[in-house]
Design a protein around this motif. Structure first.
Motif, PDB file in Angstrom:
ATOM      1  N   UNK A 116      12.821  50.248  22.375  1.00 32.46           N
ATOM      2  CA  UNK A 116      12.958  51.785  23.190  1.00 32.46           C
ATOM      3  C   UNK A 116      12.222  52.251  22.675  1.00 32.46           C
ATOM      4  N   UNK A 117      11.945  52.522  20.962  1.00 32.15           N
ATOM      5  CA  UNK A 117      11.780  53.366  19.738  1.00 32.15           C
ATOM      6  C   UNK A 117      10.265  54.175  20.499  1.00 32.15           C
ATOM      7  N   UNK A 118       9.189  52.477  20.294  1.00 30.75           N
ATOM      8  CA  UNK A 118       8.151  52.582  20.487  1.00 30.75           C
ATOM      9  C   UNK A 118       7.828  52.942  22.083  1.00 30.75           C
ATOM     10  N   UNK A 119       8.297  52.155  22.800  1.00 32.19           N
ATOM     11  CA  UNK A 119       7.816  52.578  24.522  1.00 32.19           C
ATOM     12  C   UNK A 119       8.480  54.345  24.281  1.00 32.19           C
ATOM     13  N   UNK A 120       9.196  54.686  23.612  1.00 29.77           N
ATOM     14  CA  UNK A 120       9.391  56.259  23.976  1.00 29.77           C
ATOM     15  C   UNK A 120       8.651  56.562  23.202  1.00 29.77           C
ATOM     16  N   UNK A 121       7.560  56.930  22.057  1.00 32.55           N
ATOM     17  CA  UNK A 121       6.541  57.434  21.261  1.00 32.55           C
ATOM     18  C   UNK A 121       5.233  57.192  22.497  1.00 32.55           C
ATOM     19  N   UNK A 122       5.630  55.723  23.086  1.00 34.36           N
ATOM     20  CA  UNK A 122       4.228  55.949  24.117  1.00 34.36           C
ATOM     21  C   UNK A 122       4.362  56.385  25.483  1.00 34.36           C
ATOM     22  N   UNK A 123       5.715  56.818  25.741  1.00 35.43           N
ATOM     23  CA  UNK A 123       5.220  58.068  26.784  1.00 35.43           C
ATOM     24  C   UNK A 123       4.663  59.556  27.098  1.00 35.43           C
ATOM     25  N   UNK A 124       4.346  60.059  25.900  1.00 34.53           N
ATOM     26  CA  UNK A 124       4.070  61.400  25.978  1.00 34.53           C
ATOM     27  C   UNK A 124       2.751  61.255  25.389  1.00 34.53           C
ATOM     28  N   UNK A 125       1.900  61.850  25.310  1.00 35.51           N
ATOM     29  CA  UNK A 125       0.682  62.392  24.372  1.00 35.51           C
ATOM     30  C   UNK A 125       0.831  63.867  24.157  1.00 35.51           C
ATOM     31  N   UNK A 126      -0.540  64.318  22.934  1.00 29.09           N
ATOM     32  CA  UNK A 126       0.004  66.095  23.180  1.00 29.09           C
ATOM     33  C   UNK A 126      -1.727  65.834  23.278  1.00 29.09           C
ATOM     34  N   UNK A 127      -2.200  67.263  23.753  1.00 28.17           N
ATOM     35  CA  UNK A 127      -3.608  67.236  23.763  1.00 28.17           C
ATOM     36  C   UNK A 127      -3.914  67.966  22.693  1.00 28.17           C
ATOM     37  N   UNK A 128      -5.832  68.234  22.454  1.00 34.20           N
ATOM     38  CA  UNK A 128      -5.971  69.053  20.808  1.00 34.20           C
ATOM     39  C   UNK A 128      -5.420  68.759  19.785  1.00 34.20           C
ATOM     40  N   UNK A 129      -4.661  68.011  19.758  1.00 35.93           N
ATOM     41  CA  UNK A 129      -4.721  67.334  18.281  1.00 35.93           C
ATOM     42  C   UNK A 129      -5.151  65.729  18.030  1.00 35.93           C
ATOM     43  N   UNK A 130      -5.479  65.491  16.287  1.00 38.64           N
ATOM     44  CA  UNK A 130      -6.300  64.604  15.859  1.00 38.64           C
ATOM     45  C   UNK A 130      -5.873  63.183  16.876  1.00 38.64           C
ATOM     46  N   UNK A 131      -4.228  63.178  17.212  1.00 35.99           N
ATOM     47  CA  UNK A 131      -3.799  61.900  17.890  1.00 35.99           C
ATOM     48  C   UNK A 131      -3.659  62.699  18.316  1.00 35.99           C
ATOM     49  N   UNK A 132      -3.996  61.999  20.273  1.00 35.26           N
ATOM     50  CA  UNK A 132      -2.946  62.430  21.066  1.00 35.26           C
ATOM     51  C   UNK A 132      -1.957  61.142  21.325  1.00 35.26           C
ATOM     52  N   UNK A 133      -1.962  60.213  20.881  1.00 34.18           N
ATOM     53  CA  UNK A 133      -1.068  59.392  21.472  1.00 34.18           C
ATOM     54  C   UNK A 133      -0.842  58.727  19.798  1.00 34.18           C
ATOM     55  N   UNK A 134       0.655  58.305  19.884  1.00 32.59           N
ATOM     56  CA  UNK A 134       1.092  58.341  18.664  1.00 32.59           C
ATOM     57  C   UNK A 134       2.113  57.143  18.443  1.00 32.59           C
ATOM     58  N   UNK A 135       1.791  56.199  18.626  1.00 32.45           N
ATOM     59  CA  UNK A 135       2.216  55.134  18.305  1.00 32.45           C
ATOM     60  C   UNK A 135       1.519  53.729  17.417  1.00 32.45           C
ATOM     61  N   UNK A 136       0.326  54.130  17.801  1.00 31.82           N
ATOM     62  CA  UNK A 136      -0.590  53.780  16.519  1.00 31.82           C
ATOM     63  C   UNK A 136      -0.099  54.270  14.886  1.00 31.82           C
ATOM     64  N   UNK A 137       0.008  55.424  15.373  1.00 30.58           N
ATOM     65  CA  UNK A 137       0.546  56.385  13.783  1.00 30.58           C
ATOM     66  C   UNK A 137       1.601  55.644  13.498  1.00 30.58           C
ATOM     67  N   UNK A 138       3.000  55.818  14.481  1.00 28.84           N
ATOM     68  CA  UNK A 138       4.613  55.191  14.157  1.00 28.84           C
ATOM     69  C   UNK A 138       3.737  53.618  13.897  1.00 28.84           C
ATOM     70  N   UNK A 139       3.655  53.167  14.720  1.00 27.27           N
ATOM     71  CA  UNK A 139       2.799  51.466  13.963  1.00 27.27           C
ATOM     72  C   UNK A 139       2.745  51.040  12.697  1.00 27.27           C
ATOM     73  N   UNK A 140       2.235  51.750  12.117  1.00 32.36           N
ATOM     74  CA  UNK A 140       1.286  51.928  11.021  1.00 32.36           C
ATOM     75  C   UNK A 140       2.686  51.985   9.765  1.00 32.36           C
ATOM     76  N   UNK A 141       3.278  52.731   9.806  1.00 30.63           N
ATOM     77  CA  UNK A 141       4.596  53.356   8.729  1.00 30.63           C
ATOM     78  C   UNK A 141       5.675  52.061   9.174  1.00 30.63           C
ATOM     79  N   UNK A 142       5.443  51.634  10.789  1.00 34.85           N
ATOM     80  CA  UNK A 142       6.642  50.827  10.810  1.00 34.85           C
ATOM     81  C   UNK A 142       6.012  49.658   9.944  1.00 34.85           C
ATOM     82  N   UNK A 143       4.616  48.957   9.411  1.00 39.80           N
ATOM     83  CA  UNK A 143       4.097  48.095   9.380  1.00 39.80           C
ATOM     84  C   UNK A 143       4.424  48.241   7.573  1.00 39.80           C
ATOM     85  N   UNK A 144       4.493  49.238   7.151  1.00 47.26           N
ATOM     86  CA  UNK A 144       4.756  49.160   5.498  1.00 47.26           C
ATOM     87  C   UNK A 144       6.245  49.651   5.245  1.00 47.26           C
ATOM     88  N   UNK A 145       6.961  49.783   6.392  1.00 51.87           N
ATOM     89  CA  UNK A 145       8.337  49.076   6.019  1.00 51.87           C
ATOM     90  C   UNK A 145       8.347  47.801   5.832  1.00 51.87           C
TER      91      UNK A 145
END
Length: 384
Positions: free
Chosen positions: A253-282
């Protein structure tokens, strides 16, 4: 024996160790596991209460460690219950870490395949990941602690940013009414909340490398505060975004929630990849410490060098990670590990009680011997 190291761990290392060991798999599955059992939006209360209970458990573990400075649980268990029972307990905790390592490696590979490396066989992902793990384990406890201390702030910054941006889909009405069905549903969520706090037992190992082991309990409690706050926030934000009924439809659910939105105009418009990166570190740091617990336990129990066990247990963890046929079986294994962790906490409490009894008996014997000696000396003087 512990791998040689010239530097001892400070209190901040211990706190980061505890925090990093807990911020892993639970980030993805906690809302679904707790929400399904509670059945109301009050799952965050269950997570918070469980965290407070684990503060007591980890403090007890820290007090036990304080009685045996410079030693791990594998060494002083034999002093408390004898060599035979000590070996049995050592093998139990080693088995616990071993199963946990296999499950975490498999979980990591499943999430990676589902969201990142779609066409890469999980066997390849697992093999490469384990190679990185043993590279760090070879360095010993201080390099591991230093890496954890470096990764934790990065993880927290990204988590806070992602959770804050998730408020775009958040609706506070999804969390109401608070305690709408009373307090009983909250108690139903305590057991499903316990797996995310499994990992506090690392204090039983790393306390041997502390500068001041008397602070082990307080350092562990301090390190537990961050996971408690993070998991409570995750429960609030995910349920507020997907609703208590909606989270049951998602595997993560946490990952799907993050995938459910995007913010235009930023370097990252979708954040699931960024979230997965820190999750993999942990998840990586969690696997490192449980694998270290396995090889250290075998090394100290059998009195052999640790390097041989590092190479020897690598294929064992690899095979264990491939035994579950699918994600559902991985979850069943996770429930088994959770049961083992509760048994471990109970045994630790008994070891502390036995230690206190033994210390009191020892002090009493010393007092009696001293009194007897003083009495004999007085009699000798009187005869003269």
């Amino acid at each position: 024996m512990l791998p040689p190291t010239e530097e001892k761990l400070a209190t901040i290392h211990i706190a980061s160790f505890i925090s990093s060991s807990l911020l892993g798999a639970g980030l993805l599955s906690l809302p679904r596991n707790v929400g399904e059992k509670v059945g109301t939006p009050d799952g965050w209360v269950s997570v918070l209460i469980t965290g407070l209970l684990f503060m007591l458990i980890v403090y007890v573990m820290g007090k036990l460690c304080a009685f045996y400075p410079g030693e791990t649980i594998y060494q002083y268990s034999e002093k408390i219950v004898g060599k035979g029972l000590g070996w049995i307990f050592n093998l139990f905790i080693t088995f616990y870490f071993l199963i946990q390592a296999g499950i975490l490696v498999r979980l990591m590979s499943e999430v990676t395949k589902m969201y990142l490396l779609f066409d890469t066989p999980i066997q390849i992902t697992i093999g490469l990941f384990l190679m990185v793990v043993i590279y760090l384990v070879f360095g010993g406890i201080y390099p591991i602690a230093s890496l954890f201390l470096f990764i934790l702030p990065i993880t927290m910054v990204i988590l806070i940013i992602v959770l804050f941006l998730s408020l775009k889909t958040f609706d506070i009405k999804q969390l109401r009414p608070v305690l709408g069905l009373g307090i009983m549903p909250i108690f139903k969520g305590i057991i499903p909340s316990t797996p995310v706090y499994a990992g506090i037992e690392v204090i039983l190992i790393i306390s041997a490398s502390m500068k001041d082991v008397q602070r082990a309990g307080r350092a562990s409690v301090a390190g537990l505060i961050i996971p408690i706050l993070v998991y409570t926030m995750v429960m609030v934000v995910v349920v507020g975004s997907l609703s208590i009924a909606g989270i049951s439809h998602y595997l993560w659910p946490t990952l799907d929630m993050i995938r459910s939105f995007e913010i235009r105009g930023l370097i990252f418009q979708r954040f699931e990849t960024l979230f997965l990166a820190i999750w993999l570190l942990q998840i990586f740091v969690t696997i490192v410490i449980v694998f270290y617990g396995v090889v250290l336990g075998l090394s100290q129990t059998f009195g052999k060098k640790i390097n041989g066990f590092i190479f020897g247990m690598l294929p064992v963890v690899y095979v264990l990670s491939l035994i579950p046929k699918n994600v559902n079986e991985v979850m069943k294994w996770s429930d088994f590990v959770n049961t083992l962790s509760l048994i471990l906490y109970g045994i630790t409490f008994l070891l502390l009680l036995l230690t206190i009894v033994i210390r009191k008996k020892s002090r009493r014997n010393i007092y009696l011997e001293s009194s007897e000696m003083e009495k004999m000396m007085n009699e000798d003087v009187s005869l003269r």
